[in-house]
Scaffold this motif. Structure first.
Motif, mmCIF file in Angstrom:
data_model
loop_
_atom_site.group_PDB
_atom_site.id
_atom_site.type_symbol
_atom_site.label_atom_id
_atom_site.label_comp_id
_atom_site.label_asym_id
_atom_site.label_seq_id
_atom_site.Cartn_x
_atom_site.Cartn_y
_atom_site.Cartn_z
ATOM 1 N N CYS A 16 0.845 -1.201 0.000
ATOM 2 C CA CYS A 16 0.000 0.000 0.000
ATOM 3 C C CYS A 16 0.884 1.255 0.000
ATOM 4 C CB CYS A 16 -0.911 -0.003 1.226
ATOM 5 S SG CYS A 16 -1.870 1.523 1.378
ATOM 6 N N CYS A 62 0.090 3.351 3.555
ATOM 7 C CA CYS A 62 0.517 2.874 4.886
ATOM 8 C C CYS A 62 1.698 1.898 4.829
ATOM 9 C CB CYS A 62 -0.660 2.266 5.640
ATOM 10 S SG CYS A 62 -1.206 0.683 4.982
ATOM 11 N N CYS A 116 -6.724 -1.382 0.418
ATOM 12 C CA CYS A 116 -6.010 -1.716 1.660
ATOM 13 C C CYS A 116 -7.097 -1.842 2.734
ATOM 14 C CB CYS A 116 -5.014 -0.603 1.989
ATOM 15 S SG CYS A 116 -4.049 -0.910 3.470
ATOM 16 N N CYS A 134 -5.364 0.690 5.885
ATOM 17 C CA CYS A 134 -5.712 2.105 6.024
ATOM 18 C C CYS A 134 -6.936 2.502 5.198
ATOM 19 C CB CYS A 134 -4.517 2.971 5.628
ATOM 20 S SG CYS A 134 -4.121 2.888 3.868
ATOM 21 N N HIS A 173 -7.147 2.704 1.919
ATOM 22 C CA HIS A 173 -6.781 3.299 0.623
ATOM 23 C C HIS A 173 -7.187 2.371 -0.534
ATOM 24 C CE1 HIS A 173 -4.526 5.757 -2.161
ATOM 25 N NE2 HIS A 173 -3.759 4.738 -2.517
HETATM 26 ZN ZN LIG Z 1 -2.804 1.060 3.440
#
Ligand SMILES: [Zn+2]
Length: 549
Positions: free
Chosen positions: A202, A205, A225, A236, A238
Motif C-alpha cells: 500500500c 501505509c 487496503c 488504512c 486506501h
Molecule cells: Zn494502506
C-alpha cells in the motif's frame, strides 16, 4: 592415504544418482539447486536441515563434475504476520503487515540474538543490517556458513525490483482461470470471485498483508487496503490502481514459489515435509509449473525434521534452539557430519542434555578411522566424514575421544597430553594437540550446559542434595579432614592423598571416608583422586561446604 569409498552406498550419492537420471530424462542442461526461507525472526535449528541438505547435494553434484549453481533465497518481501516473543510490541505493532525488508531492524540488545555467542566480525555484520529481514537473515547465514555451506544469497525483494519477475507477474495475472482450476483440483479450495494472485504494498501505509487486488486491466491492478482483511494487521482503507511491476508488490506465496523457480532457473529444490503433504503448497507449485509457467517441475527431496529436545535448552536462555546456538555446540565438521550422516527421510531427534553430543563425536571419529583405513566398518560413515571436511581434511591419524576429554579435564591431577599419548601410543603431533584443545573448548560447553551429572566431576556450586544423607560418622570424619587440610595446606597432592588415607583408616575406613568427600563436593559416591580434587576446589567453596554440614 584416503581409502576409496564405495559411493553408491551413501544416501547422498543415491539422491544425486536420481537427480542425474532425472536431468538426462528431462534434457536439462545446467542444474540449479535452491532453497528458501522467510526471515521473520530468529531462525530456529530446524531450518538448518534444508540448508545442509541442499549444500551437501550441490557438493556431491560438483564432485561428479556437474556444474551446479546453488542459491538460498530470503523471502524478505513476505509481510510480518506475527511478533516473536522477544520483540517489543510497542515498537513493532505499527509494522505488522509490512514487508520484512521495509521494517526497521530492532535494537541489537533487544533483538533476541544471544550476543555472547557472536564473533566480532559477525557483530559488525549485525550492526550493518539495513532492515528487519537482514538482521535475522545475517544471523542465520553466519550459522550455516560456519557449517561450510556456500550457497549464494538471493534477496527476494531485489529479484522483484530488478524486473526479473515482471513477465511472470503478467503471466500469473493473465492466468487466473487455470490457477482457479489448480486451487480447486489440487487443494480442493474454492477461490472467491475477483481473485488475483498478487498483493500490493500500500503506497499510503506501507502494508502488504492488508491489501486485496480486485481487478487487472493488463497494465494496472486495482486494489484496496482493507482495515480488517487479517487479524494481525490493520489496513488504512486506501483504494487505487497501480502497476504491479518492478517491486510494487508480490505474488501470493503459492504462486510466488514456482515464479521464483522460473525466474531463477531452479530445477532442484527439496521441501520440508510440511510443504510436501498431498494437496500442499509443493503440489500446488508443481501444477503451476506445468500448467502456467511451463517449466519442468523441479526435482523434489521431501526431507524430514530435526527435533531438538532437552529441558535445559528451553528453560535457560534457549541454548541450542536457535540455529546459531546449535552450531556452537560442536566444531564445524562435526556439526556438518550430523546432517551428512542422517538420511534426509529420517527424523533427526537430538537432545543435547543426553549423551547425544559425545555419541556424535564417537560416530564422527569412527567415520574418520574407516576413511583413513584404520578400521573396518560402515563405509557410509566414512563417506559422511569426508563430506563433512569443510576446511581441508586435517592430517591427523588420531582423534582424542570427546567423552574422555570431557571427563579427564575435570581431574585436577591429569595431564591430557600425557593421557592421550598413552592411548595413541605416541606423542600427539602439533595438529592433534590443536584438535585436543578444540575438543576441550567444546567439552567445556557440554559440561557447563548439558552433560548428565554422571559426567560432571567438578565441585557443585551448591551443597548437593545427596550430601544431606551423610552419616554421623562421615560428618565426623569430614570435621577431622577439615583440621587436617588446615594444618597441611602446603602438602604435595600425593602426600596429602596418603595422609587422608591414613586418617580414614584411623576413623571410619577408607571407603566411607572417600565417599563422604565425593558426596560433599560432587553429590556422587565416586570421583577423581580426593587430594587433587580438594586442592583444586576453591578455598571459599570448601569452607562453606564444611560449614553447611
Ligand atoms: Zn494502506
Amino acid at each position: 592415504m584416503q581409502k576409496q569409498i564405495a559411493q553408491s552406498k551413501h544416501w547422498l550419492d543415491k539422491v544425486v544418482d536420481g537427480i542425474l537420471k532425472w536431468q538426462e530424462k528431462n534434457n536439462i542442461v545446467q542444474l540449479h539447486v535452491d532453497d528458501m526461507k522467510t526471515p521473520s525472526g530468529r531462525v530456529h535449528t530446524g531450518a538448518l536441515r534444508g540448508v545442509l541438505l541442499h549444500d551437501l547435494v550441490a557438493q556431491v553434484l560438483r564432485e561428479r563434475g556437474v556444474i551446479a549453481e546453488s542459491t538460498y533465497v530470503f523471502n524478505d518481501m513476505d509481510p510480518m504476520d506475527g511478533l516473536p516473543s522477544y520483540l517489543e510490541e510497542s515498537v513493532f505493532a505499527e509494522h505488522m503487515g509490512k514487508p520484512l525488508y521495509k521494517i526497521p531492524k530492532p535494537d541489537l540488545e533487544k533483538c533476541g540474538i544471544d550476543l555472547s555467542r557472536v564473533s566480532v566480525e559477525e557483530l559488525e555484520d549485525l550492526k550493518n543490517a539495513k532492515n528487519f529481514a537482514e538482521i535475522y537473515a545475517f544471523d542465520f547465514i553466519h550459522a550455516f556458513r560456519s557449517l561450510g555451506c556456500s550457497q549464494e544469497i538471493v534477496w527476494s525483494h531485489e529479484l522483484y525490483e530488478s524486473g526479473k519477475m515482471d513477465e511472470l507477474i503478467r503471466l500469473a495475472l493473465n492466468s487466473v482461470e487455470p490457477m482457479r482450476k489448480i486451487y480447486q483440483d489440487v487443494a480442493k479450495y474454492q477461490l472467491p470471485e475477483n481473485w488475483y494472485p498478487f498483493q500490493v504494498i500500500c503506497p499510503v501505509c506501507g502494508k502488504l498483508g492488508t491489501t486485496l487486488v480486485t481487478d487487472w486491466d493488463g497494465k494496472e491492478v486495482t486494489f484496496e487496503c482493507q482495515e480488517n482483511k487479517v487479524a494481525w494487521a490493520k489496513g488504512c482503507g486506501h483504494k487505487a490502481k497501480i502497476s504491479p511491476f518492478g517491486g510494487t508488490g508480490k505474488l501470493l506465496w503459492k504462486v510466488d514459489w514456482p515464479a521464483h523457480w522460473t525466474a531463477m532457473g531452479v530445477n532442484v529444490e527439496g521441501a520440508g515435509k510440511d510443504h510436501s503433504s498431498a494437496g500442499g503448497s509443493r503440489d500446488m507449485a508443481n501444477a503451476e509449473c506445468e500448467q502456467v509457467f511451463k517449466i519442468p517441475v523441479p526435482f523434489n527431496i521431501p526431507y524430514e525434521w530435526i527435533l531438538i529436545r532437552g529441558a535445559k535448552m528451553s528453560s535457560s536462555k534457549g541454548v541450542g534452539t536457535s540455529a546459531r546456538e546449535f552450531t556452537k555446540l560442536f566444531p564445524p565438521a562435526v556439526g556438518r557430519f550430523l546432517f551428512a550422516s542422517r538420511n534426509y527421510a529420517q527424523v533427526i531427534d537430538f537432545d543435547p542434555a543426553t549423551m547425544a553430543i559425545p555419541d556424535l563425536f564417537d560416530e564422527y571419529d569412527q567415520g574418520a578411522r574407516i576413511a583413513w583405513g584404520q578400521e573396518e566398518g560402515d563405509e557410509r560413515l566414512a563417506r559422511a566424514f569426508v563430506l563433512s571436511q569443510v576446511a581441508q581434511a586435517q592430517q591427523v591419524s588420531f582423534l582424542p575421544r570427546f567423552r574422555d576429554v570431557a571427563l579427564w579435564m575435570q581431574y585436577p591431577d591429569k595431564d591430557l597430553l600425557e593421557e592421550f599419548a598413552k592411548v595413541k601410543n605416541a606423542p600427539l603431533n602439533e595438529l592433534e594437540q590443536a584438535l585436543l584443545k578444540e575438543r576441550m573448548a567444546y567439552a567445556e560447553i557440554w559440561l557447563e550446559n548439558y552433560a548428565p551429572t554422571d559426567y560432571q566431576l567438578r565441585p557443585r556450586a551448591e551443597l548437593p542434595e545427596e550430601a544431606k544423607n551423610l552419616s554421623e560418622q562421615q560428618r565426623a570424619f569430614l570435621k577431622e579432614l577439615q583440621v587436617l587440610l588446615d594444618e597441611k595446606k602446603d602438602l604435595a597432592p600425593a602426600d596429602l592423598q596418603q595422609q587422608i588415607f591414613e586418617l580414614s583408616k584411623k576413623s571410619i575406613g577408607p571407603r566411607p571416608a572417600f565417599e563422604s568427600i565425593y558426596l560433599l563436593l560432587l553429590g556422587k559416591k565416586a570421583g577423581p583422586r580426593a587430594a587433587w580434587l580438594l586442592q583444586a576446589t576453591a578455598l571459599e567453596l570448601l569452607k562453606s561446604r564444611f560449614e553447611e554440614i
